[in-house]
Design an enzyme around this catalytic site. Structure first.
Site, PDB file in Angstrom:
ATOM      1  N   LYS A 218       7.697   0.972  -4.670  1.00  0.00           N
ATOM      2  CA  LYS A 218       8.121  -0.094  -5.594  1.00  0.00           C
ATOM      3  C   LYS A 218       9.598  -0.452  -5.371  1.00  0.00           C
ATOM      4  CE  LYS A 218       4.051  -0.749  -7.150  1.00  0.00           C
ATOM      5  NZ  LYS A 218       3.312   0.006  -8.122  1.00  0.00           N
TER       6      LYS A 218
HETATM    7  C1  LIG Z   1       1.935   0.291  -8.796  1.00  0.00           C
HETATM    8  C2  LIG Z   1       1.303  -0.481  -9.890  1.00  0.00           C
HETATM    9  C3  LIG Z   1       0.910   0.113 -11.096  1.00  0.00           C
HETATM   10  C4  LIG Z   1       0.920   1.598 -11.295  1.00  0.00           C
HETATM   11  O1  LIG Z   1       2.163   2.170 -11.108  1.00  0.00           O
HETATM   12  P1  LIG Z   1       2.269   3.765 -11.035  1.00  0.00           P
HETATM   13  O2  LIG Z   1       3.724   4.027 -11.307  1.00  0.00           O
HETATM   14  O3  LIG Z   1       1.869   4.138  -9.641  1.00  0.00           O
HETATM   15  O4  LIG Z   1       1.386   4.330 -12.049  1.00  0.00           O
HETATM   16  C5  LIG Z   1       0.443  -0.678 -12.121  1.00  0.00           C
HETATM   17  N1  LIG Z   1       0.319  -2.012 -11.962  1.00  0.00           N
HETATM   18  C6  LIG Z   1       0.662  -2.622 -10.816  1.00  0.00           C
HETATM   19  C7  LIG Z   1       0.522  -4.106 -10.717  1.00  0.00           C
HETATM   20  C8  LIG Z   1       1.145  -1.877  -9.726  1.00  0.00           C
HETATM   21  O5  LIG Z   1       1.442  -2.470  -8.579  1.00  0.00           O
END
Ligand SMILES: *Cc1c(COP(=O)(O)O)cnc(C)c1O
Length: 384
Positions: free
Chosen positions: A183
């Protein structure tokens, strides 16, 4: 892959911060988590509370719980998202009502939400897809007319801005960021809930650590502290470690450095791909900032090559890519959901047919983007 789809940027500050937590004798939720929360809230303008959790998925689950979503309720979720957005509400007992997306922004289409709304709907969960800041004021207006809670999935959207305001600082009930490994900033695994509602903040803080009325740091680390605690609710185990939080503090300081690195590559893609039979992602609306977590393109049907063959060619040339996302209504489990069997999703279906997400990360070099562009021009039969 010679050019990976994504690569995190971890510098000496992050490494030193992690080492110093390892040497400190306190590894789990403590000082560093509080510092990360305080800095995050300050980053968003100071008018919000920030609650650190061990993933965005956990954050959405906690926010949904704090908003009172449960059995018999349904939640409006865009079909073009990661499964976690829907699963978090599903685990609370709610049914998921999938909604199509807008063809330009690929974020939730409120006209379709209007068609799919029923009196059972309790919440709407807009996703700032790819880091494009969705029109949160329009979502809030839609929600207020129908008494819905608004829980934003901002997993892609740090530091996106719309009308001069950062995503995470709106009047929604809660907004959730992800610090998963790929991210826009990362703590390996981690997430943050932001909210202006003190009730949501207090409830999520209690529920993230077993429903304890005081966390371990409080019980063990204060002079004169007492061992005693009470359980005030059947909570979860969703707290963030200090090890992760220390990395997060260092990453947050670099959030605009990372964004501008990605923005430069995105501009290069936008400029050099615009004569090809592709749909390119929208730039941020006037007065906004795109977080550029993803660079999603769509190969148009008139192109002489299909999506899978373009991905195969990229991979053959050592270039990583991905697809965001196969719409949830097409997935085996979500297809079986009782809700909305007649749902049709022409925009998401059409986008998915041709969808590819190109490599995009802060340390990516201009020459690497040029290579990606060259392979796409070759695949689509136009050189320059
Ligand atoms: C990555 C992601 C999540 C989940 O994030 P985590 O921190 O891995 O639980 C939720 N929604 C979207 C759109 C994502 O890309």
């Amino acid at each position: 892959m010679r050019i990976p789809f994504f690569q995190p940027s971890i510098g000496n500050r992050e490494i030193e911060a992690a080492v110093s937590v390892l040497q400190s004798g306190w590894l789990t939720t403590g000082h560093k988590c509080r510092e990360f929360e305080a800095r995050f809230a300050e980053f968003l303008g100071g008018d919000v509370e920030a609650v650190a959790v061990n993933s965005a998925t956990a954050g959405i689950h906690l926010a949904g719980e704090a908003c009172g979503i449960g059995h018999g309720d349904s939640v409006l979720v865009p079909t073009l998202t990661f499964s976690a957005t829907a699963a978090a509400f599903h685990h609370l007992g709610a049914d998921i009502v999938f909604v199509d997306v807008d063809p330009v922004s690929l974020t939730i289409d409120l006209d379709d939400a209007e068609r799919k709304w029923t009196p059972r709907c309790k919440a709407i969960a807009p996703v700032h897809f790819g880091g494009w800041p969705c029109d949160i004021d329009a979502v809030l207006a839609f929600a207020r007319r129908r008494g819905l809670k608004v829980i934003e999935d901002a997993a892609h959207a740090l530091p996106a801005r719309r009308d001069g305001r950062l995503v995470g600082s709106s009047e929604s009930d809660a907004c959730i960021f992800s610090f998963y490994a790929n991210k826009t900033i990362t703590t390996g695994e981690g997430g943050m809930i932001t909210t202006r509602d003190p009730v949501v903040a207090a409830r999520t803080r209690v529920m993230r650590t077993h429903g304890l009325n005081r966390d371990a740091f409080d019980r063990f680390n204060r002079i004169g502290a007492s061992w005693s605690y009470d359980i005030v609710a059947p909570g979860f185990k969703y707290n963030l470690t200090d090890l992760a939080a220390a990395i997060g503090v260092a990453q947050l300081e670099r959030v605009y450095e990372f964004q501008s690195g990605r923005q430069a590559i995105a501009e290069q893609y936008l400029e050099c791909l615009d004569d090809l039979p592709l749909d390119l992602p929208a730039r941020a609306p006037e007065g906004g900032l795109h977080a550029w977590h993803l660079f999603p393109i769509r190969i148009r049907p008139e192109a002489a090559i299909c999506r899978d063959d373009v991905i195969a060619l990229l991979s053959e040339r050592g270039i990583g890519s991905s697809v965001h996302y196969r719409p949830l209504h097409q997935m085996t489990y979500w297809r079986r959901q009782p809700c909305d069997p007649q749902g049709v999703f022409p925009v998401a279906d059409r986008y998915f047919e041709g969808a590819i997400t190109l490599p995009l990360f802060p340390g990516m070099r201009e020459s690497e983007a040029r290579e990606v562009i060259a392979v796409l021009r070759e695949a689509l039969g136009r050189r320059r």
